[in-house]
Design an enzyme around this catalytic site. Sequence first.
Site, PDB file in Angstrom:
ATOM      1  N   ARG B 243       1.020  -1.317  -0.170  1.00  0.00           N
ATOM      2  CA  ARG B 243      -0.116   0.104  -0.032  1.00  0.00           C
ATOM      3  C   ARG B 243       0.786   1.288  -0.103  1.00  0.00           C
ATOM      4  O   ARG B 243       2.109   1.343   0.773  1.00  0.00           O
ATOM      5  CB  ARG B 243      -1.202  -0.070   1.176  1.00  0.00           C
ATOM      6  N   HIS B 247      -2.034   3.465   6.405  1.00  0.00           N
ATOM      7  CA  HIS B 247      -3.339   2.302   6.739  1.00  0.00           C
ATOM      8  C   HIS B 247      -4.693   3.215   6.642  1.00  0.00           C
ATOM      9  O   HIS B 247      -5.477   2.592   5.907  1.00  0.00           O
ATOM     10  CB  HIS B 247      -3.184   1.976   8.156  1.00  0.00           C
ATOM     11  N   TYR B 256       6.872   3.656  11.061  1.00  0.00           N
ATOM     12  CA  TYR B 256       7.220   2.432  10.863  1.00  0.00           C
ATOM     13  C   TYR B 256       7.489   1.794   9.539  1.00  0.00           C
ATOM     14  O   TYR B 256       8.236   0.689   9.370  1.00  0.00           O
ATOM     15  CB  TYR B 256       5.953   1.744  11.162  1.00  0.00           C
TER      16      TYR B 256
END
Lengths: 334, 325, 327
Positions: B243, B247, B256
């Site tokens: 992706r 998120h 992250y």
Amino acid sequence: MAQRELLSGLPVDWQKLKTMYYYMVLSRKLDERMWILNRQGKASFVISCQGQEGAQVGVALAMDPSVDWITPYYRDLAVVLVFGMTPREVMLGFLAKRDDPSSGGRQMPAHYGHRAKHIMTGSSPVTTQVAHAAGLALTMKLRGLPGIAASFLGEGSTSQGEFHESLNFAAVHKLPLIVVVENNGYAISVPQIHQMAVVNVADKASGYGIPGVVVQGSDPLAVYEATMAARERALRGEGPTLIEAKTYRYTPHSSDDDDKTYRSRGELMREKADDPIVVFRNWLMTQKQWDDQQENTLLKKVREVVDDATDYAEQAPYPDPSTLMDHVYYSPRA
Amino acid sequence: MAKVKLTPELLKEIYYYMALSRALDDRMWILNRQGRAPVVYSANGHEATQVGAAMALNRGEDWIVPYYRDLAMVIAYGETPREVMLHLLGRADDPNSGGRQMPAHWGLKRRHIMTTGSVVATQDVHAAGLALASKVLKDGRVSLASFGEGSTSQGEFHEALNFASVHKLPVIFLNENNGYAISVPARKQMAIMDVAARAQGYGIPGVIVDGNDPIKVYEVTQEAAERARRGEGPTLIEAKTYRFVPHSSDDDDRAYRSREEVAEWKKRDPVITFEKRLIDEKVMTQDELKAMQQRIKDEVNDATDFAEKAPLPDPSTLGRYVYAE
Amino acid sequence: MAVMSYLEAIRETLRQELRRDSRIIIYGEDVGVRGGVFRVTEGLQKEFGEDRVIDSPLAEAAIVGTAIGAAINGLRPIPEIQFADFIFPAINQIVEEAARIRYRSNGEFGVPLVIRAPFGGGVHGALYHSQSVEAFFAHVPGLKVVIPGTPYDAKGLLASAVEDEDPVLYFEHKAAYRSLKGEVPEERYLIPIGKADLKRSGKDVSIITYGLMVSYALKAAETLEKEGISVEILDLRSIRPLDVEMILDTARKTGKVLVVHEDNLTGGVGGEISALIAEHALFDLDAPIRRLAGPDVPAMPYSPPLEHAFMITSDKITEAARDLAKF
């Protein structure tokens, strides 16, 4: 079993093998006594280990109860005996007496638990104990403790989500855990083919990146060796192992079940030809380590132990009804 | 795979849905940053997997049970841009939920898109159940559940695959593995390299496919669907993808993953690479491409305007549809 | 009219429903060859085949979750949870999914589903084979919860549950299975969900209860009648939705209400009933509402003295109703 290589190079400790045999016989005889008490109307419920003693003793004797923990399931009488639960304690639980160390008479029989003996308390919904064992093992890893945790379950329980979640968790964190599936072919009445689309439960291990080992449950030495290897791996920090012991139960699921509705007597008879106790005794005899005299002495001793446990538990008091509300929450022990 | 016939029309259609999804997605982020849409979940980066899989099914007849990232899948399956925007903006006429659920909680009965909740992996079991009915009713339908790799840690993933494999149900489990469950990387999610390895524990095929190549995804999905229709049971497909966005609009992925890692994957942006391939292989001319892109732009504008003008739900409907009416 | 046990009434209704509607399937652990651990589904697989009476893997979330999918694709599943105590792994599917699906899809999707589960204690089942779990589900809009107290009601409520377009939890008391017997008509009939039933008319005290406790309350009423105390008994039959009108009617009529359930006291159905009466009929009462319920321990213990101390009995009901009558 007669064709097997003797202990695959492990040092032979005949005393340990005799201990193995003792626990197999003791658990069988205790179990048989429970059925008698049930049929006499003295106990409302029995759930048995009969037929699975080889697998249970093989695993338990490869462990170190002083540092290891177990989360057994309801069939694991032989496991908890090896871990130090006494026949008297077993019978106190069976007859739901006040001093039952598992639950003070609160749970059904065979819901073992004994903090001092490193036996985690268990419940009836299956497979919760595998997650608990992973948690026990997590603590051992985080605190650098020397032991491992082992969890026991039937093959039906592997269908539960918690089986998957626990193995996945333990594999990711390389926890010192052994998961022992005592595959007796039936989840109550449901045969393995309706439970899973694989031949071996151990095949599931590859989905977690861990070893999956198949052993014959009627061969306690094979189980013992597999457990030793798994335990060493766990202690080395390499993570969990899934051990599948192929076994069979000789009784109905419980005293409330009628197994004639779902499996033939012929099948049962065939399986009984591989009775772990008989097979192991014969093997000890061919190794000239056992004879009829020793057998008779053992049986006499076991009978005394079982009689003593039965008498002791029958005479022991029930819990007082006034204790119904105790231990819902924490209270300092008197 | 010689048996697959990919006509130029089909290839163009695949591209159209991928590009439409990306354009809708981009617009959603703009609306979010302008304060007009409270939250966005993206398909951004997953379009090849989603459209490739959807196009291999009998769309509108076979069931899909998508997850929140499946914008491209649901539009390829027949949900219109207007419907997508009504859902994003929580309007009364949102066919997914009448404005009751967060955006990207798809469900469109007309097109056999099963309603979905927020708790991950529940949809795996539902797909098995839809397939159970198809087996009993012999309606010839296949069900497809899609999900991220993080949700394969859930017990329901396991229960669904086990149940479906025991009963040889006509179902496809499509894992869109983008390497992250919000912030948790796959190596902390599982001790194996490939989600597909889990298939062995159920005695079913586990197939790994390049999730940024819609043709490859189309082919493996078609094969899984044929297997399902032959009564041979489920298939687990793992589409490796990425992706490109956080998120959700409430996430910050810089915490992250590195910008370099994102940039590396963006070189393989499925919309861009597939567009180039269609041009290079002369499936499409530049003019055709431009016309299609203009059409997409118009559709997105239309959908946005339409949804913004559409009425919000009446507060008096709060208590409706708790039970059948 | 045939006299049947509570268990037989349920089995015969399942059989009748399976014959009536080919979309109905039954599945769960041991429901096939074994006919269920209580033998409720005995003989059904033989009659209807393995496609309609299915032994599922041992996984409750999968049992309920697949039933949801199957319901949406055109079947009418009646999954069984072997013991109500084992329903908790499926809570996610029941509460988060089945209960919310209609609402979350704005009425577009519905889940016609009947989840059967034996519950209740007094059968030496201990903590994990004795639980009453109805209050957990009664709290959730989108679910319906029914608990029959007689063989007759067991049939009519099960048929209604099967016809219902929404998820219904159908709880069967284990101790009622063989102990309760009664006349059950052969022909199909429906008892509306949400409708209570006056099992006995009286004027001094109202007992509001459900399930196995109905028969215990009837026995208590007979004892009290000899003492000159007239007891009215309202069998709720449905825990959600509650029959508010009948609850208020009986409260107003006798002015003294005893609510009885085996489920734990705190947060139990009795609390909701008491609140309804307090809200709507407080000034018609002649005494404070009284609740007789399972004590607040996590579940019923195994050892006989402890089990007896937990279990609600006819004697305990008699005593509580007598006290209330004297107030």
